[in-house]
Design an enzyme around this catalytic site. Structure first.
Site, PDB file in Angstrom:
ATOM      1  N   ARG A  85      19.535   5.561   6.848  1.00 45.94           N
ATOM      2  CA  ARG A  85      20.025   4.560   7.817  1.00 45.94           C
ATOM      3  C   ARG A  85      19.531   3.168   7.464  1.00 45.94           C
ATOM      4  O   ARG A  85      20.268   2.182   7.586  1.00 45.94           O
ATOM      5  CB  ARG A  85      19.583   4.938   9.226  1.00 45.94           C
ATOM      6  CG  ARG A  85      20.300   6.189   9.705  1.00 45.94           C
ATOM      7  CD  ARG A  85      20.026   6.498  11.155  1.00 45.94           C
ATOM      8  NE  ARG A  85      20.544   7.832  11.471  1.00 45.94           N
ATOM      9  CZ  ARG A  85      20.534   8.368  12.672  1.00 45.94           C
ATOM     10  NH1 ARG A  85      20.034   7.700  13.686  1.00 45.94           N
ATOM     11  NH2 ARG A  85      21.019   9.573  12.879  1.00 45.94           N
ATOM     12  N   ARG A 105       5.478   2.879   7.070  1.00 44.03           N
ATOM     13  CA  ARG A 105       6.117   4.091   6.564  1.00 44.03           C
ATOM     14  C   ARG A 105       5.977   4.089   5.046  1.00 44.03           C
ATOM     15  O   ARG A 105       6.154   3.038   4.410  1.00 44.03           O
ATOM     16  CB  ARG A 105       7.620   4.101   6.879  1.00 44.03           C
ATOM     17  CG  ARG A 105       7.965   3.940   8.330  1.00 44.03           C
ATOM     18  CD  ARG A 105       8.017   5.238   9.055  1.00 44.03           C
ATOM     19  NE  ARG A 105       9.037   6.154   8.563  1.00 44.03           N
ATOM     20  CZ  ARG A 105       9.109   7.428   8.931  1.00 44.03           C
ATOM     21  NH1 ARG A 105       8.213   7.916   9.769  1.00 44.03           N
ATOM     22  NH2 ARG A 105      10.044   8.222   8.456  1.00 44.03           N
ATOM     23  N   ASN A 121       5.160  -5.269  -1.216  1.00 45.99           N
ATOM     24  CA  ASN A 121       4.335  -4.864  -0.079  1.00 45.99           C
ATOM     25  C   ASN A 121       3.135  -5.792  -0.003  1.00 45.99           C
ATOM     26  O   ASN A 121       2.632  -6.256  -1.028  1.00 45.99           O
ATOM     27  CB  ASN A 121       3.851  -3.420  -0.257  1.00 45.99           C
ATOM     28  CG  ASN A 121       3.046  -2.925   0.934  1.00 45.99           C
ATOM     29  OD1 ASN A 121       3.432  -3.136   2.087  1.00 45.99           O
ATOM     30  ND2 ASN A 121       1.924  -2.273   0.672  1.00 45.99           N
ATOM     31  N   HIS A 123      -0.771  -5.911   1.302  1.00 46.63           N
ATOM     32  CA  HIS A 123      -1.821  -4.944   1.638  1.00 46.63           C
ATOM     33  C   HIS A 123      -3.127  -5.684   1.921  1.00 46.63           C
ATOM     34  O   HIS A 123      -3.508  -6.584   1.162  1.00 46.63           O
ATOM     35  CB  HIS A 123      -2.008  -3.956   0.485  1.00 46.63           C
ATOM     36  CG  HIS A 123      -3.055  -2.931   0.767  1.00 46.63           C
ATOM     37  ND1 HIS A 123      -2.845  -1.869   1.622  1.00 46.63           N
ATOM     38  CD2 HIS A 123      -4.339  -2.824   0.355  1.00 46.63           C
ATOM     39  CE1 HIS A 123      -3.943  -1.146   1.708  1.00 46.63           C
ATOM     40  NE2 HIS A 123      -4.875  -1.708   0.957  1.00 46.63           N
ATOM     41  N   ASP A 155       6.122   1.247  -5.872  1.00 45.77           N
ATOM     42  CA  ASP A 155       6.589   2.171  -6.912  1.00 45.77           C
ATOM     43  C   ASP A 155       6.724   3.620  -6.448  1.00 45.77           C
ATOM     44  O   ASP A 155       6.863   4.508  -7.248  1.00 45.77           O
ATOM     45  CB  ASP A 155       5.649   2.107  -8.117  1.00 45.77           C
ATOM     46  CG  ASP A 155       4.267   2.657  -7.801  1.00 45.77           C
ATOM     47  OD1 ASP A 155       4.007   3.001  -6.634  1.00 45.77           O
ATOM     48  OD2 ASP A 155       3.452   2.763  -8.751  1.00 45.77           O
ATOM     49  N   GLY A 157       4.291   5.344  -4.880  1.00 49.89           N
ATOM     50  CA  GLY A 157       2.966   5.814  -4.487  1.00 49.89           C
ATOM     51  C   GLY A 157       2.509   5.035  -3.260  1.00 49.89           C
ATOM     52  O   GLY A 157       3.251   4.192  -2.729  1.00 49.89           O
ATOM     53  N   ASP A 159       0.462   2.184  -2.141  1.00 54.64           N
ATOM     54  CA  ASP A 159      -0.242   0.960  -2.562  1.00 54.64           C
ATOM     55  C   ASP A 159      -0.637   1.013  -4.028  1.00 54.64           C
ATOM     56  O   ASP A 159      -1.711   0.528  -4.414  1.00 54.64           O
ATOM     57  CB  ASP A 159      -1.480   0.715  -1.682  1.00 54.64           C
ATOM     58  CG  ASP A 159      -1.128   0.657  -0.195  1.00 54.64           C
ATOM     59  OD1 ASP A 159      -0.057   0.107   0.131  1.00 54.64           O
ATOM     60  OD2 ASP A 159      -1.909   1.163   0.633  1.00 54.64           O
TER      61      ASP A 159
HETATM   62  C1  GRF Z   1      -0.864  -6.709   7.640  1.00 54.60           C
HETATM   63  O1  GRF Z   1      -2.222  -6.985   7.729  1.00 54.60           O
HETATM   64  C2  GRF Z   1      -0.540  -6.026   6.353  1.00 54.60           C
HETATM   65  O2  GRF Z   1      -1.483  -6.226   5.356  1.00 54.60           O
HETATM   66  C3  GRF Z   1      -0.537  -4.569   6.697  1.00 54.60           C
HETATM   67  O3  GRF Z   1      -0.103  -4.508   8.021  1.00 54.60           O
HETATM   68  C4  GRF Z   1      -0.423  -5.713   8.689  1.00 54.60           C
HETATM   69  C5  GRF Z   1       0.808  -6.147   9.427  1.00 54.60           C
HETATM   70  O4  GRF Z   1       0.587  -7.225  10.286  1.00 54.60           O
HETATM   71  N1  GRF Z   1       0.278  -3.838   5.765  1.00 54.60           N
HETATM   72  P1  GRF Z   1       1.815  -8.022  10.884  1.00 54.60           P
HETATM   73  O5  GRF Z   1       2.706  -7.038  11.600  1.00 54.60           O
HETATM   74  O6  GRF Z   1       2.519  -8.709   9.767  1.00 54.60           O
HETATM   75  O7  GRF Z   1       1.179  -8.980  11.846  1.00 54.60           O
END
Ligand code: GRF
Length: 221
Positions: A85, A105, A121, A123, A155, A157, A159
């Protein structure tokens, strides 16, 4: 290709043909907001937001910015059904680059194969240290004196994809998880738009066996 050859990962975009970016989010959406606020910084635009949690703050942020937002709840669906979706929504908006901005997710190989080297992404740690949940908590519990955030390619995995850009955050003596997380996020809000801009300007390249994002420097926060 020898080790010194360079090939473009993204495409060089122009104001009249900007990079079409979608943002996937699950929570408050502060990184989404940073991207929305940075529009105009380069030849890219946020054309669509997909949220998997009803009521998430990211929904209101997208609406307030006048950006199309679709809620695709994952509850009650298999991973494949949910991703299908989401992919339909992204396809309908001719999305070129997908940004996971607090999207809680794990995406599958099927999803990644639809956007090869075109999913970012953000992180909250200096990968490859502290992948997965609770990056700030992990850095504190290891007694680190410096941590930060990473923008990387996804990719399949958790992170694990090629690192494009990082920003450092010192850990203060009286930091707790909340204060550290907040300062990490302030760095994320600079780093993520800077990487998207670099992508749209053709500064994400393959060189010497690595994927590199050139010219993105964020001072330690
Ligand atoms: C961020 O700190 C990001 O690193 C992590 O989830 C958090 C999301 O925060 N993956 P927001 O929803 O963008 O405020």
């Amino acid at each position: 290709m020898n080790d010194l050859d360079t090939s473009l990962v993204g495409r060089t975009c122009t104001p009249d043909r900007p990079l079409r970016v979608a943002v996937l989010a699950s929570g408050g959406g502060s990184n989404l907001q940073a991207l929305l606020d940075a529009r105009g910084q380069g030849p890219w635009d946020v054309v669509n937001v997909v949220v998997n949690v009803a009521g998430a703050g990211a929904i209101d942020r997208a609406r307030a910015a006048g950006v199309s937002v679709v809620v695709v709840p994952h509850v009650g669906l298999s991973r494949a059904e949910h991703e299908g979706r989401v992919l339909d929504v992204l396809g309908a908006h001719d999305v070129e680059l997908v940004v996971l901005a607090g999207y809680m997710r794990v995406v599958t190989e099927v999803f990644v194969s639809r956007f090869p080297q075109r999913i970012l992404n953000v992180h909250p740690a200096l990968l490859p240290s502290f992948p997965g949940l609770h990056g700030a908590r992990q850095a504190l519990s290891h007694g680190c004196r410096v941590t930060g955030c990473t923008v990387h390619l996804v990719d399949g995995g958790v992170d694990t994809g090629p690192i494009l850009a990082q920003a450092a955050v010192p850990i203060l003596d009286d930091d707790n998880e909340a204060t550290l997380q907040r300062r990490i996020q302030l760095q994320e809000h600079k780093l993520l738009p800077a990487v998207v801009t670099a992508w749209s300007e053709g500064r994400v390249v393959q060189r010497g066996g690595l994927t590199r994002c050139c010219g993105v420097v964020v001072a330690a926060g």
